[in-house]
Design a protein around this motif. Structure first.
Motif: not given
Length: 854
Positions: A65-67, A70-75
């Motif tokens: 869930r964290v990956i 956070l990756d979606g948020m970064v993109l």
């Protein structure tokens, strides 16, 4: 010059050559920092969370869930950054991280969770990305969230069963938070370094700006001053002291009176008024004045002043600048002088242009043209209102308005083959010598150029007139060439006709009874035949083209033939009277040129009597010129001469015309004449060692008198009398002519003369017959002009077969007009249309000569 104006509001215009604006540079730096943090966050989460899931399987779901989160948020935040929404992306990034840590804290240790311990890192990151105020706010929020976790655990809201990380995952998370702390510290350090570099850059830029300002002030000879209203002193810089040539007192100040003593006396009052106006602060002041330095040098200065107000709005100081504009003033004065000179040059070029236009559209030189040019000339001189001009040429004198003779004059002369001309420009009153004198050097060149333009125009007109005369003479020569060609063609065909008529008439005369009407009619035919033959010969004599050949000849026949031809060209209201003395001695002359002399004199006489008619008299006699002869006869050697006089009762000539009568291209006929007729006559008489004179009076008439030296050494060569009754002895004659009627009549004529004759209308057939039996023919008679082969070609072929064959060539041209070939050799010429006696005599000479050779 004083200029007073209000200070306008100024807006800062971005410099296109400068770098990006500070706001844009800060925004670009924030975007760069945010992208670095976001990519590192995505890299750490993507690497560390899978390791935690492998080491501690019960945390695998939370790690996934964290990956994803956070990756979606970064993109998403990186996409916002590319769109220029860096601040919004930073807010989302910080809030998502804090929310994620807070959400996971109750399940992984509450306040003792490793993520909660890293709240301070995200507060610092928020401060770096969004500013110190946001960083403090985020720190307060994180502290409150931590307090909430503490209270939740104390009140029992935290689950009893807490998922704790194993030692290795805890160590790994601790290392991640330490790395993030180091990253934040590195970013903070870079920000501090960037701020220090920007401060140093700004300071360097300010120093560079000051240096550029100093250099600009030095380059512009600009000095600065400060004056406190109400005081009597000025604080000035070193540049202004250098401009004024004085030294400053203590503190770089000078007294106002010391400065005013340097201002030009005529400008002091105005300068004081301007300074007072600036001290009141009503407007910015600009003024110009003259300054006399202690060394006596006069300098032109320009000053600008502005009143600065203090914090309470009261006038504080008057700041200003003083610029030395002496070089500019001198340049302006020089520019004004150049403008004046340019105006003078424009006037001069305008006059040259107008003169060129006038001369271009003029067909010659007359009073009207010169008067218009003289009227335009004064306007191009420096003092146009006081100038006047005069032009003289060839007896014409024209003057502009107000012309008078004064000592202040300028003259240019020019010479042409028809006369001399002069141009004059004068000033009616004296003028100061502003440049080289009362007249400029350029005006000297201007009047010389005008004189040269007039000379060139007149010479061009003279050459054009001569060219037209020569073209007319050339056209006349071409007409004569065409007439000669036409006469040759007519002579060939007409002579063949006359030969047939004459031959048949002579044969008919031999067969007709001696007495009776038939014989009389045949004699009339023969007389008409003779007149026609003489007419053709005269036409050929007039139009033939050949080099002059002087022969001993009787002059009477040439005069008679020329007058017979002239009779057909002059009007019927002109009577031609002749008086030719008998038994005149011969002359050595060219018949064609003498013929031309008589025709030219007769044509001119007919032109003089063209309107009212009159009498054309031609007299020929012999005179003796002694050593004591006077008048034009004294121009020749003493001796015996033939005198030819041509007189008319026409309009006559004035003395001026008589003086130029024999000049080439001089004519009184306008476009109807070439001006070459009498000059050619004069040249021909001179070439014959003779003399020519003219006597004329207006309204009475003209008489030309020509003396040609008589040839007393030998008599004029007359043609030998034809041997009438000479007959042949049966010799075989080959006759070649493309005209069948001529072959027929010549065959009958030669048979009657005692010859055998074989006639051919085809030259090739005749040569074939001659090759068959070359010794069978005693004489070959051939026509000159035949379509396939000329008579000379026939003679050349016959001589190639049998060199000693006697040959006679019949032609309408005289023998000297025909270009012979050395391969042809000697031939006898029968001049068409020949009589029976001439034909018999020619054949008899050829036969006898051939028998003597044998």
């Amino acid at each position: 010059m004083i200029q007073t104006h209000r200070r306008p509001r100024t807006e800062r215009v971005p410099d296109p050559t400068a770098g990006p604006a500070p706001e844009a540079a800060d925004e670009a730096g924030d975007a760069r920092v945010f992208r670095t943090v976001a990519w590192i966050t995505a890299l750490v989460v993507t690497v560390v969370m899978p390791v935690i899931a492998l080491v501690q399987p019960d945390a695998a779901r939370r790690a996934v869930r964290v990956i994803v989160l956070l990756d979606g948020m970064v993109l998403f935040t990186l996409w916002l950054t590319r769109r220029g929404r860096v601040r919004l992306a930073s807010w989302i990034y910080v809030l998502v991280l804090i929310s994620l840590i807070t959400y996971n804290a109750p399940a992984v240790g509450g306040i003792r969770s490793p993520g909660v311990q890293s709240y301070f890192i995200f507060a610092m990151l928020a401060g770096l990305l969004l500013g110190a105020r946001v960083g403090v706010m985020m720190g307060v929020v994180c502290a409150l969230l931590g307090l909430g976790l503490v209270m939740a655990e104390a009140w029992g809201f935290v689950p009893e069963r807490i998922t704790e990380y194993e030692p290795f995952p805890r160590w790994l998370l601790t290392c991640v938070y330490m790395a993030m702390a180091l990253l934040v510290m590195h970013i903070a350090t870079e920000r501090v370094r960037g701020a220090l570099a920007a401060a140093e850059s700004e300071l360097a830029e300010r120093r560079a700006t000051r240096e550029r300002l100093d250099r600009a002030l030095d380059a512009g000879n600009i000095g600065l001053f400060e004056h406190v209203p109400g005081s009597d002193r000025f604080r000035v810089d070193d540049r202004l002291l250098l401009l004024m040539g004085i030294a400053a007192g203590p503190g770089g100040e000078i007294r106002r009176d010391d400065w005013l003593r340097l201002v030009h006396p005529e400008d002091r009052g105005r300068v004081m008024d301007d300074l007072a106006l600036a001290a009141r602060g009503e407007s910015d002041v600009r003024t110009a004045y003259r300054l006399v330095r202690p060394d006596g040098a006069l300098r032109h200065m320009e000053a600008a002043a502005h009143l600065a107000h203090g914090a309470n709005g009261e006038p504080a100081s008057v700041f200003g600048m003083v610029m030395d504009v002496t070089a500019r003033k001198q340049g302006e004065a020089e520019r004004e002088r150049l403008v004046v000179d340019l105006g003078e040059r424009v006037k001069e070029l305008g006059l040259l242009h107008e003169a060129g236009r006038l001369l271009q559209h003029a067909s010659g030189v007359d009073r009207l043209l010169l008067a218009e040019l003289a009227a335009r000339m004064p306007g191009a001189w420096l003092h146009a209102d006081d100038a006047c001009a005069r032009i003289s040429y060839g007896g014409i004198e024209v003057e502009s308005h107000g012309w008078c003779v004064t000592p202040w004059t300028q003259t240019a002369a020019f010479d042409t083959r028809d006369g001399r001309g002069e141009l004059h420009v004068v000033y009616r009153h004296p003028h100061p010598a502003e440049y080289e004198g009362p007249f400029l050097a350029e005006e000297r060149a201007l009047i010389d150029s005008l004189a040269e333009m007039l000379r060139s125009h007149i010479e061009r007109h003279i050459v054009e007139r001569q060219r037209q005369a020569m073209e007319a003479q050339l056209r006349h020569a071409q007409k004569m060439d065409a007439l000669g060609t036409l006469a040759g063609g007519i002579a060939h065909d007409f002579n063949n006709i006359l030969t047939a008529i004459g031959g048949n008439a002579e044969l008919a005369a031999l067969e007709a009874p001696p007495d009776g009407e038939i014989a009389e009619s045949i004699q009339e035919i023969l007389k008409a035949h003779g007149r026609a033959r003489d007419l053709v010969r005269r036409i050929l004599l007039f139009s033939r083209r050949q080099e002059p050949v002087r022969e001993v000849m009787a002059l009477e026949p040439v005069v008679t033939e020329a007058l017979q031809l002239l009779r057909a060209t002059v009007p019927r209201n002109i009577e031609i009277r002749t008086c030719l003395a008998p038994h005149l001695p011969p002359v050595r002359a060219d018949a064609t040129q003498i013929h031309q002399v008589i025709m030219n004199l007769g044509t001119n006489a007919a032109y003089a009597m063209r309107e009212s008619g009159g009498v054309l008299s031609v007299e020929l006699d012999a005179v003796t010129v002694g050593a004591d002869a006077s008048g034009f006869a004294a121009e020749v050697e003493p001796g015996r001469y033939l005198r030819l006089q041509v007189a008319d009762t026409g309009c006559g000539m004035s003395p001026e015309v008589r003086e130029r009568l024999f000049e080439p291209f001089f004519t009184t006929k306008g476009r109807a004449g070439t001006g070459l007729g009498l000059s050619v006559v004069h040249g021909i008489i001179r070439d014959h060692d003779g003399a020519i004179s003219v006597a004329s009076e207006p309204g009475v008439g003209t008489r030309f008198e020509i003396h040609l030296p008589a040839d007393t050494d030998e008599a004029a060569g007359d043609a030998p009398a034809p041997g009438g009754g000479v007959r042949g002895a049966g010799q075989h004659v080959m006759y070649v002519d493309d005209e069948a009627p001529l072959c027929h009549v010549m065959t009958r004529t030669l048979v009657r003369l005692g010859y055998r004759c074989t006639a051919f209308t085809d030259a090739a057939a005749a040569l074939q017959e001659f090759r068959t039996a070359p010794r069978d023919f005693a004489v070959v008679v051939t026509d000159l002009q035949m379509p396939a082969m000329s008579g000379l070609d026939v003679a050349r072929a016959v001589r190639a077969i049998r060199p000693d064959t006697p040959i006679a060539v019949a032609s309408g041209y005289p023998p000297e007009h025909i270009a012979t070939d050395p391969d042809v050799g000697s031939v006898a010429w029968i001049y068409k249309p020949a009589t029976v006696e001439e034909l018999a005599a020619t054949l008899h000479r050829l036969v006898e000569r051939n028998e003597d050779v044998r």
